[in-house]
Design a protein around this motif. Structure first.
Motif, short mmCIF file in Angstrom:
data_model
loop_
_atom_site.label_atom_id
_atom_site.label_comp_id
_atom_site.label_asym_id
_atom_site.label_seq_id
_atom_site.Cartn_x
_atom_site.Cartn_y
_atom_site.Cartn_z
N LYS A 1 0.83 -1.20 0.00
CA LYS A 1 0.00 0.00 0.00
C LYS A 1 0.87 1.26 0.00
O LYS A 1 1.79 1.39 0.78
CB LYS A 1 -0.91 -0.01 1.23
N GLY A 2 0.54 2.18 -0.90
CA GLY A 2 1.25 3.44 -0.96
C GLY A 2 2.60 3.39 -1.64
O GLY A 2 3.42 4.25 -1.45
N LYS B 1 -7.26 7.82 -2.83
CA LYS B 1 -7.08 6.47 -2.29
C LYS B 1 -6.34 5.56 -3.28
O LYS B 1 -6.70 4.40 -3.47
CB LYS B 1 -8.42 5.87 -1.86
N GLN C 1 -3.05 3.47 -4.39
CA GLN C 1 -2.06 2.74 -3.63
C GLN C 1 -0.64 2.81 -4.19
O GLN C 1 0.32 2.65 -3.45
CB GLN C 1 -2.47 1.27 -3.51
#
Length: 156
Positions: free
Chosen positions: A17-18, A115, A117
């Motif tokens: 994530k991210g 949102k 990722q």
């Protein structure tokens, strides 16, 4: 794709994530001839540069990107466009002359807001700055805190 996380030092096999990817544009005729471009010369990719961008896109095909942020310079945008077309990912670019760290910051803010990722950024580099290049890269890294950094140097 296997890679080592710069934060924890552990071998990773897929994005987390991210995740933020930094890439370098493909070759131009100026690169090939050993001439320095910087931002003053806005040259397109040559055939080899297009091949390099296509190879990079193929290596990234199993990764999930939600958006690509790029410099408006032809060589950076063309590299991003090739990757975007292969991965079916939209591109967002800054105006000519934008600070590369600002591009990275805007990419991260956009990703957080939407949102998203994973983000891929091609900063177009600044090889002509020599010593200052490291300072610029340090600033980009300080601002973006990437999980993975890919640096492809000029062929000069």
């Amino acid at each position: 794709m296997n890679w080592t996380c710069t934060k924890c030092g552990k071998l990773q096999t897929s994005p987390t994530k991210g995740l933020l990817f930094l890439v370098r544009h493909g070759e131009t005729d100026f690169n090939k001839s050993g001439k320095l471009m910087g931002q003053r010369i806005d040259e397109s990719l040559n055939v080899e540069g297009e091949k390099q961008a296509n190879e990079l896109a193929l290596n990234l095909v199993n990764e999930k990107f939600d958006v690509i942020f790029t410099s408006p310079l032809k060589r950076a945008f063309e590299t991003a466009k090739i990757i975007s077309d292969k991965l079916k990912v939209p591109i967002i670019k800054q105006t000519y002359g934008s600070d590369p760290a600002a591009v990275a910051f805007d990419a991260i803010q956009y990703a957080k807001k939407n949102k998203i990722q994973a983000v891929l950024i091609d900063t177009a580099g600044r090889m002509y700055t020599k010593a200052n290049l490291l300072k610029e890269m340090e600033k980009i890294i300080r601002v973006s805190k990437p999980n993975l950094k890919i640096f492809v140097g000029e062929s000069i």
